[in-house]
Design a protein around this motif. Structure first.
Motif, PDB file in Angstrom:
ATOM      1  N   GLN A 154       0.844  -1.186   0.000  1.00 21.87           N
ATOM      2  CA  GLN A 154       0.000   0.000   0.000  1.00 21.87           C
ATOM      3  C   GLN A 154       0.886   1.245   0.000  1.00 21.87           C
ATOM      4  O   GLN A 154       1.822   1.357   0.794  1.00 21.87           O
ATOM      5  N   VAL A 155       0.589   2.157  -0.903  1.00 22.74           N
ATOM      6  CA  VAL A 155       1.326   3.417  -1.000  1.00 22.74           C
ATOM      7  C   VAL A 155       0.313   4.561  -0.937  1.00 22.74           C
ATOM      8  O   VAL A 155      -0.662   4.575  -1.696  1.00 22.74           O
ATOM      9  N   ILE A 156       0.576   5.514  -0.028  1.00 18.78           N
ATOM     10  CA  ILE A 156      -0.294   6.679   0.132  1.00 18.78           C
ATOM     11  C   ILE A 156       0.529   7.928  -0.187  1.00 18.78           C
ATOM     12  O   ILE A 156       1.537   8.205   0.472  1.00 18.78           O
ATOM     13  N   HIS A 157       0.109   8.670  -1.211  1.00 18.74           N
ATOM     14  CA  HIS A 157       0.776   9.920  -1.609  1.00 18.74           C
ATOM     15  C   HIS A 157      -0.059  11.099  -1.117  1.00 18.74           C
ATOM     16  O   HIS A 157      -1.248  11.203  -1.416  1.00 18.74           O
ATOM     17  N   THR A 158       0.588  11.972  -0.351  1.00 22.95           N
ATOM     18  CA  THR A 158      -0.075  13.189   0.143  1.00 22.95           C
ATOM     19  C   THR A 158       0.875  14.363  -0.083  1.00 22.95           C
ATOM     20  O   THR A 158       1.633  14.761   0.824  1.00 22.95           O
ATOM     21  N   PRO A 159       0.915  14.933  -1.266  1.00 18.71           N
ATOM     22  CA  PRO A 159       1.954  15.921  -1.620  1.00 18.71           C
ATOM     23  C   PRO A 159       1.991  17.177  -0.764  1.00 18.71           C
ATOM     24  O   PRO A 159       3.044  17.790  -0.600  1.00 18.71           O
ATOM     25  N   LYS A 160       0.881  17.578  -0.175  1.00 15.09           N
ATOM     26  CA  LYS A 160       0.870  18.817   0.619  1.00 15.09           C
ATOM     27  C   LYS A 160       0.556  18.559   2.081  1.00 15.09           C
ATOM     28  O   LYS A 160       0.095  19.463   2.792  1.00 15.09           O
ATOM     29  N   ALA A 161       0.829  17.348   2.559  1.00 13.05           N
ATOM     30  CA  ALA A 161       0.581  17.035   3.968  1.00 13.05           C
ATOM     31  C   ALA A 161       1.656  17.674   4.837  1.00 13.05           C
ATOM     32  O   ALA A 161       2.793  17.887   4.405  1.00 13.05           O
ATOM     33  N   ALA A 162       1.307  17.974   6.084  1.00 13.51           N
ATOM     34  CA  ALA A 162       2.248  18.615   6.997  1.00 13.51           C
ATOM     35  C   ALA A 162       3.233  17.627   7.586  1.00 13.51           C
ATOM     36  O   ALA A 162       4.319  18.020   8.012  1.00 13.51           O
ATOM     37  N   ASP A 163       2.895  16.334   7.632  1.00 17.86           N
ATOM     38  CA  ASP A 163       3.778  15.365   8.279  1.00 17.86           C
ATOM     39  C   ASP A 163       4.578  14.541   7.275  1.00 17.86           C
ATOM     40  O   ASP A 163       5.796  14.472   7.348  1.00 17.86           O
ATOM     41  N   PHE A 164       3.936  13.898   6.293  1.00 18.72           N
ATOM     42  CA  PHE A 164       4.695  13.121   5.321  1.00 18.72           C
ATOM     43  C   PHE A 164       4.038  13.250   3.945  1.00 18.72           C
ATOM     44  O   PHE A 164       2.836  13.501   3.829  1.00 18.72           O
ATOM     45  N   THR A 165       4.844  13.116   2.914  1.00 18.14           N
ATOM     46  CA  THR A 165       4.334  13.214   1.541  1.00 18.14           C
ATOM     47  C   THR A 165       4.056  11.848   0.938  1.00 18.14           C
ATOM     48  O   THR A 165       3.361  11.766  -0.072  1.00 18.14           O
ATOM     49  N   SER A 166       4.627  10.817   1.520  1.00 17.19           N
ATOM     50  CA  SER A 166       4.312   9.462   1.048  1.00 17.19           C
ATOM     51  C   SER A 166       4.529   8.482   2.193  1.00 17.19           C
ATOM     52  O   SER A 166       5.413   8.659   3.023  1.00 17.19           O
ATOM     53  N   LEU A 167       3.706   7.435   2.200  1.00  9.32           N
ATOM     54  CA  LEU A 167       3.806   6.375   3.199  1.00  9.32           C
ATOM     55  C   LEU A 167       3.629   5.046   2.480  1.00  9.32           C
ATOM     56  O   LEU A 167       2.668   4.862   1.740  1.00  9.32           O
ATOM     57  N   THR A 168       4.538   4.126   2.713  1.00  9.61           N
ATOM     58  CA  THR A 168       4.501   2.816   2.051  1.00  9.61           C
ATOM     59  C   THR A 168       4.456   1.719   3.113  1.00  9.61           C
ATOM     60  O   THR A 168       5.228   1.744   4.079  1.00  9.61           O
ATOM     61  N   GLU A 169       3.558   0.775   2.928  1.00 11.80           N
ATOM     62  CA  GLU A 169       3.456  -0.397   3.800  1.00 11.80           C
ATOM     63  C   GLU A 169       3.547  -1.650   2.939  1.00 11.80           C
ATOM     64  O   GLU A 169       2.823  -1.797   1.956  1.00 11.80           O
TER      65      GLU A 169
END
Length: 341
Positions: A154-169
């Motif tokens: 699972q990959v979550i892309h959040t380009p304008k997030a304050a904490d992380f821009t991508s998270l991979t599990e």
């Protein structure tokens, strides 16, 4: 209504436990090269019971029970939203399991005589208690084999997030089938055919990798073990037939109080209603599984069951399933019983 249905399910569970024969036979896996070698194993590995308990003294013969089970479940999703500059979640998962078993047993001389005449005006209940097979001996322990695998990314892309821009599990786990127990097989009171139960357990061992890229460009990586053991109980029945229960009768030798007989009939009617409901819709079949087909001859009996789609519950992380429902979801089961020369 839900409360009543819960009480019915509890009562049915108690009835199933009370009516199911005591001997549960865990089946085995390494097939013999031929019938002669397999038959020789009876004398080499186990002592038959005393003559007064020996099915062979009653005219039964050597046989084997083989069980094969396969399960495949997989799903994927690509979800986008406008949050945090355009969030995108890409998820894929796959679970697969294969199990085999083999058991040395005693079989009656003619397997076709086990089913009663379902068209008879009266059906004695004791005819439905006849078991298809008996273990060869207490010392002839069955063996099982099988493997299970689970993979997820699972990959979550959040380009304008304050904490992380991508998270991979990423999850990779595999393991062995730990439990594969076949219950006694006997003629069914709910349909024209046989009923039995199969208890499946599996252990998954692996790792879960988590990695992220922070909004400032920093990275983080962690690893933890997974996963939880899993299992499935299949209570298998033929296609439900409402014409059978009204013709069931206790024999004159059964000292069963009338009140008990009436309660038994009510519980059986409730069970039949549940089986008919499950057979007619696409709701998940948690434990009760109507649709067990049979093919019988003098020397062999083959039972087959297959379920797919929404009717088969997911055996992995339900959160993954909620995000990415299975695009393939199938269980296939074959129970092969045959006499040996």
């Amino acid at each position: 209504m839900h409360h009543v249905r819960s009480l019915i399910l509890i009562a049915l569970g108690i009835l199933c436990l009370a009516c199911t024969p005591e001997e549960d036979v865990a089946t085995t896996a390494a097939p013999a090269a031929n019938g002669q070698e397999f038959a020789a194993e009876f004398d080499a590995t186990a002592e038959p019971p005393a003559d007064n308990l020996n099915p062979g003294a009653r005219g039964w013969r050597y046989g084997e029970v083989r069980v094969q089970l396969s399960i495949v479940q997989l799903g994927s999703a690509d979800i986008q939203s406008a949050e945090q500059g355009g969030t995108r979640t890409v998820l894929s998962w796959r679970f697969s399991l294969v199990a085999q078993s083999e058991q040395a047993v005693w079989l009656p001389q003619d397997l076709t005589t086990l089913l009663p005449d379902y068209d008879a005006p009266i059906l004695p209940r004791d005819l439905l208690e006849e078991v298809v097979f008996e273990p060869y001996s207490d010392n002839a322990e069955p063996t099982i084999s099988g493997t299970a695998e689970y993979h997820k990314q699972q990959v979550i892309h959040t380009p304008k997030a304050a904490d992380f821009t991508s998270l991979t599990e990423q999850v990779d786990a595999s393991g062995q089938v730990s439990r594969f127990t076949l219950g006694a097989i006997n003629p069914s009171r709910y349909g024209r055919g046989f009923e039995t139960r199969l208890d499946l357990g599996f252990d998954l061992k692996g790792k879960r990798l988590l990695s992220s890229v922070g909004a400032a460009g920093s990275g983080h990586r962690s690893e933890e073990p997974c996963c939880d053991p899993g299992g499935l109980m299949l209570q298998l029945y033929p296609q439900p037939d409402a014409d059978i229960l009204p013709r069931l009768r206790h024999t004159e030798h059964d000292a069963v109080p009338v009140a008990v007989i009436e309660q038994q009939r009510r519980i059986e009617q409730d069970m039949l209603a549940l089986l008919r409901e499950l057979a007619g819709n696409e709701t998940p079949r948690a434990n009760l599984h109507p649709g067990l087909h049979h093919r019988v001859s003098k020397d062999s009996l083959v039972l087959q069951y297959q379920v797919s789609g929404a009717r088969l519950p997911a055996l992995v992380d339900l959160l993954d399933v909620a995000v990415a429902p299975p695009s393939q979801n199938e269980l296939k089961l074959t129970i092969d019983i045959k006499a040996l020369p």
